[in-house]
Design an enzyme around this catalytic site. Sequence first.
Site, mmCIF file in Angstrom:
data_model
loop_
_atom_site.group_PDB
_atom_site.id
_atom_site.type_symbol
_atom_site.label_atom_id
_atom_site.label_comp_id
_atom_site.label_asym_id
_atom_site.label_seq_id
_atom_site.Cartn_x
_atom_site.Cartn_y
_atom_site.Cartn_z
ATOM 1 N N LYS A 210 -31.926 27.639 12.887
ATOM 2 C CA LYS A 210 -31.606 29.047 13.159
ATOM 3 C C LYS A 210 -32.078 29.494 14.530
ATOM 4 O O LYS A 210 -31.440 30.319 15.170
ATOM 5 C CB LYS A 210 -32.213 29.959 12.083
ATOM 6 N N LYS B 299 -22.847 22.908 6.503
ATOM 7 C CA LYS B 299 -22.731 23.610 5.226
ATOM 8 C C LYS B 299 -21.906 24.880 5.394
ATOM 9 O O LYS B 299 -21.875 25.476 6.485
ATOM 10 C CB LYS B 299 -24.104 23.888 4.613
ATOM 11 N N LYS C 138 -22.382 31.967 5.572
ATOM 12 C CA LYS C 138 -21.884 33.296 5.917
ATOM 13 C C LYS C 138 -22.059 33.589 7.397
ATOM 14 O O LYS C 138 -21.449 34.512 7.922
ATOM 15 C CB LYS C 138 -22.533 34.366 5.033
HETATM 16 P P1 AMP Z 1 -28.471 32.376 1.703
HETATM 17 O O1 AMP Z 1 -27.066 32.842 1.783
HETATM 18 O O2 AMP Z 1 -28.856 31.500 2.846
HETATM 19 O O3 AMP Z 1 -29.453 33.456 1.420
HETATM 20 O O4 AMP Z 1 -28.523 31.400 0.438
HETATM 21 C C1 AMP Z 1 -28.660 31.881 -0.889
HETATM 22 C C2 AMP Z 1 -28.560 30.759 -1.896
HETATM 23 O O5 AMP Z 1 -27.266 30.141 -1.825
HETATM 24 C C3 AMP Z 1 -29.562 29.624 -1.680
HETATM 25 O O6 AMP Z 1 -29.986 29.135 -2.942
HETATM 26 C C4 AMP Z 1 -28.779 28.592 -0.950
HETATM 27 O O7 AMP Z 1 -29.280 27.288 -1.131
HETATM 28 C C5 AMP Z 1 -27.402 28.746 -1.597
HETATM 29 N N1 AMP Z 1 -26.349 28.315 -0.671
HETATM 30 C C6 AMP Z 1 -26.023 28.904 0.511
HETATM 31 N N2 AMP Z 1 -25.018 28.232 1.111
HETATM 32 C C7 AMP Z 1 -24.719 27.185 0.282
HETATM 33 C C8 AMP Z 1 -23.781 26.119 0.343
HETATM 34 N N3 AMP Z 1 -22.948 25.997 1.380
HETATM 35 N N4 AMP Z 1 -23.747 25.238 -0.682
HETATM 36 C C9 AMP Z 1 -24.586 25.357 -1.745
HETATM 37 N N5 AMP Z 1 -25.505 26.340 -1.854
HETATM 38 C C10 AMP Z 1 -25.579 27.244 -0.865
#
Ligand code: AMP
Length: 346
Positions: free
Chosen positions: A126, A209, A212
Amino acid sequence: MDAVQTQSDANATFTPRVFSGIQPSGGLTLGNYLGAIRRFVDMQESGVETLYCMVDLHAITVWQDPDKLRHATRELAAGYIAAGLDPARSMLFNQSQVPEHAQLAWIFNCVARMGWLNRMTQFKDKAGKNRENASVGLFTYPNLMAADILLYHATQVPVGEDQKQHVELTRDIAIKFNNDFGVEFFPVPEPVIEGVATRVMSLRDGTKKMSKSDPSDLSRINMTDDAEAIAKKIRKAKTDPDALPSEAAGLEGRAEARNLVNIYAALAGQNVDQVLSDMGGKQFSEFKPMLADLAVAKLSPISEEMGRLMQDTAAIDAVLADGAARAREISAPILKRTYEIVGMVG
Ligand code: AMP
Ligand code: TRP
């Protein structure tokens, strides 16, 4: 290893409790849904006590426009509820409304070591090349995450693969705190990383990955995308020229093909072998429309319900206030006891 073993045994004395969180730093993606929220719902259904947080304090470790942050927090709550989280059974709340998160994070800033945080890959990703200009919050982010989890003595943390390192740091913090103060106060929580979709990849690049924060909207499916947008993104998804194999081994070295098959399997509730035994031999021109139809069938009821819930933000705010009040009943005594253990007078 010995220390971990002893601590895991000590976990037997803790009531099983689940905590997880998602940042309201933009819209929800299919990766969040498959990697996290759907599994949050499964854990709620299993009957354990569950707390699911919108981690707004984490979101501001990178710049957030205040109005967009407010909107994203409510939309995330709507997404949780629309996907099947029940505010009567799971505590749903935003992190900033439970001040003990920030308070315990400070204690953990004094437990975690610089060297531990220096190893965190998410910070490196990041912060990118411009580390000097990253916020201090982005660096100490994992300590706040450890506080989120340990503030409730949570024992299980459902997350996607990318969060494994942070949960391991949380375990290290719990162990060091317990050792430093000679107590068995914090449990050593387990990451729960299960299923075929623990790492949903970008539709444009099978090595990254789905996120968002990716600048290309074509790289991800958003939970608020309509049927047309979903179909278009899947049609344009990067693939290779070969047909689908009939066994998982045939996906070796084909990251994009593997990703689409994993997504299909996760949405259909099948494993990869089941999908390939049906789809083996099909060209992507035939498989992609089938995947698009499945994605629309599974996601559109959720996005419609999110839209409906977002029309009454006062009702969403009431859910969050109630969730925060219930969460505080657990967090306040744990913080108080932590302060006593550390030696704070009061
Ligand atoms: P975040 O959007 O970074 O706050 O992620 C929130 C949750 O979604 C966390 O448990 C991440 O590991 C999961 N997550 C985010 N992006 C992915 C992805 N591309 N594949 C699987 N899990 C994801
Ligand atoms: N760091 C997590 C992410 O970006 C979000 C998060 C914050 C979290 N606190 C947490 C996840 C506690 C699980 C438990 O995905």
